[in-house]
Motif scaffolding. Structure first.
Motif, PDB file in Angstrom:
ATOM      1  N   LEU A  27       0.845  -1.195   0.000  1.00  0.00           N
ATOM      2  CA  LEU A  27       0.000   0.000   0.000  1.00  0.00           C
ATOM      3  C   LEU A  27       0.876   1.239   0.000  1.00  0.00           C
ATOM      4  N   ILE A  80      -0.462  -0.850  -4.757  1.00  0.00           N
ATOM      5  CA  ILE A  80      -1.638   0.013  -4.850  1.00  0.00           C
ATOM      6  C   ILE A  80      -1.262   1.430  -4.420  1.00  0.00           C
ATOM      7  N   ARG A 138      -2.743   5.529  -4.238  1.00  0.00           N
ATOM      8  CA  ARG A 138      -3.967   6.328  -4.283  1.00  0.00           C
ATOM      9  C   ARG A 138      -3.929   7.410  -5.361  1.00  0.00           C
ATOM     10  N   VAL A 158      -6.272   4.797  -7.149  1.00  0.00           N
ATOM     11  CA  VAL A 158      -7.248   3.897  -6.538  1.00  0.00           C
ATOM     12  C   VAL A 158      -7.404   4.234  -5.060  1.00  0.00           C
ATOM     13  N   GLU A 159      -8.625   4.323  -4.613  1.00  0.00           N
ATOM     14  CA  GLU A 159      -8.921   4.580  -3.213  1.00  0.00           C
ATOM     15  C   GLU A 159      -9.130   3.256  -2.477  1.00  0.00           C
ATOM     16  N   VAL A 160      -8.540   3.137  -1.305  1.00  0.00           N
ATOM     17  CA  VAL A 160      -8.746   1.960  -0.468  1.00  0.00           C
ATOM     18  C   VAL A 160      -9.917   2.235   0.465  1.00  0.00           C
ATOM     19  N   ASP A 161     -10.942   1.400   0.399  1.00  0.00           N
ATOM     20  CA  ASP A 161     -12.136   1.594   1.209  1.00  0.00           C
ATOM     21  C   ASP A 161     -12.053   0.851   2.544  1.00  0.00           C
ATOM     22  N   VAL A 208      -8.348  -6.439   0.563  1.00  0.00           N
ATOM     23  CA  VAL A 208      -8.296  -4.980   0.455  1.00  0.00           C
ATOM     24  C   VAL A 208      -9.354  -4.553  -0.547  1.00  0.00           C
ATOM     25  N   THR A 238     -11.138  -1.826  -2.713  1.00  0.00           N
ATOM     26  CA  THR A 238     -10.745  -0.553  -3.297  1.00  0.00           C
ATOM     27  C   THR A 238     -11.773  -0.093  -4.318  1.00  0.00           C
ATOM     28  N   SER A 239     -11.552   1.098  -4.840  1.00  0.00           N
ATOM     29  CA  SER A 239     -12.419   1.642  -5.888  1.00  0.00           C
ATOM     30  C   SER A 239     -12.256   0.897  -7.207  1.00  0.00           C
ATOM     31  N   LYS A 240     -11.272   0.024  -7.308  1.00  0.00           N
ATOM     32  CA  LYS A 240     -11.053  -0.760  -8.526  1.00  0.00           C
ATOM     33  C   LYS A 240     -11.150  -2.267  -8.267  1.00  0.00           C
TER      34      LYS A 240
END
Length: 372
Positions: free
Chosen positions: A6, A29, A31, A166-169, A180, A182-184
């Protein structure tokens, strides 16, 4: 072994590269864009002088890798071992330098003490009022805009999947490892390496590990080109923060500088500080003490970024104290650029073998237990 990394700054890209070299299957990954955080905001200083003594083994390991970077990565990242000079203007600072030099010698760092005439022999442009200086001949500088993309590209060639913007949710620990979200999409791995920089404490907190850390932005600048006369990176020994400036001259002649101006707090959303033109005068006053000619030179650009500062000014590196398979390497307090390749190699060694030849004990995350 599958590993999710990350954070796509220098620490993350170097870790991904060295993990892949050891045979791990890696997904990185980021952001935003590779190298767009603290790495690109860096001054580019590759120095060991003045580091906390417990960082020196890691710094030595990293310096060796900087020397191999062009061959290793297949790209010139502008590492130049031009030396690192720190100027001294008063007896108190001279005593500080000598005390540090004595303490650092058993840790493998040899500093030369320069006389005023020896300073002038290296550059007549520097500090006519300096009474002494320390000199570390094997240190130097590199290009912060090149190094993380170079590691990322080399990692891709070894099979690393690099995912940007990419955002990690959410991160969930499972019996098999980590999921993990994420937005993807959702990604799974046996191990998770947290190299999220100023956001690293947020990741650690999800696993019950609280780290007292602040996000701050440095202020950097660059001048118009001048005749190329200064080879070493230039800093200062001083207890006065108003004069804690540093500079280097790139091969094109521009002077890159930083320091003196206080680092400003940064909101992690959006996570970027703006340079403040009102603080530039303070920087230029401090820089003129090191290089008088800078008072007559135009500044063509200033910038800032986002760095994570722990309460004890040491990074967090090593295994999680609460969660098997979780590892951390963040919070380098604005001093991480030189350490980056060594951090990547050390973390890859630790993750894949369970041990590390470089001592990391002082950087363990549980040193903060109960302090937050």
């Amino acid at each position: 072994m599958d590993v999710i990394v990350l954070g796509g700054g220098l620490m993350g890209t170097a870790s991904a590269y060295f993990l892949a070299r050891r045979g791990a299957r890696v997904r990185l990954i980021e952001r935003q864009r590779i190298g767009s955080g603290a790495t690109v905001a860096s001054f580019g200083n590759i120095r060991r002088t003045g580091r906390h003594l417990s960082q020196l083994p890691l710094a030595h390991r990293s310096l060796k890798l900087w020397g191999e970077a062009e061959k290793m990565l297949g790209r010139d990242v502008e590492f130049r071992a031009t030396g690192h000079i720190r100027l001294i203007f008063d007896e108190e600072s001279l005593a500080d330098m000598r005390a540090y030099a004595r303490a650092a010698r058993p840790w493998g760092l040899e500093l030369e003490e320069l006389t005023p005439s020896e300073i002038r022999s290296r550059s007549r442009s520097l500090a006519p009022e300096a009474i002494s200086a320390s000199f570390s001949p094997y240190d130097g500088s590199g290009n912060p805009r090149l190094i993380a993309p170079a590691f990322a590209e080399a990692a891709r060639k070894l099979g690393v999947e690099v995912i940007e913007d990419v955002e990690v949710d959410k991160i969930i620990r499972t019996e098999a490892g980590f999921h993990v979200a994420t937005s993807k999409g959702v990604f799974a791995a046996e191990c998770l390496l947290n190299t999220a920089g100023a956001w690293g404490a947020r990741v650690a907190a999800q696993f019950g590990e609280e780290v007292p850390m602040e996000a701050r932005g440095p202020q950097m600048g660059v001048t118009e080109p001048l005749p190329h006369r200064i080879l070493p990176v230039v800093g200062i020994w001083t207890r006065d923060k108003d004069y804690g400036a540093y500079l280097r001259q790139v091969e094109r002649g521009n002077i890159v500088f930083g320091g003196a101006a206080e680092r400003v707090p940064v909101d992690l959303e959006p996570g970027h500080a703006r340079a403040d033109p009102t603080r530039l005068q303070l920087q230029l006053r401090a820089l003129a003490r090191l290089l008088p000619a800078i008072a007559k030179v135009a500044v063509i650009r200033t910038w800032s970024g986002c760095e994570g500062y722990t309460s004890d000014m040491l990074p967090v590196m090593g295994q999680s104290a609460t969660t098997p398979g979780l590892f951390h390497a963040f919070g380098f307090c604005g001093h991480g650029f030189q350490l980056g390749p060594g951090v990547g190699e050390a973390m890859a060694e630790l993750i894949t073998t369970g041990r590390c030849e470089t001592p990391l004990h002082d950087f363990r995350i549980d040193r903060f237990a109960g302090a937050v």
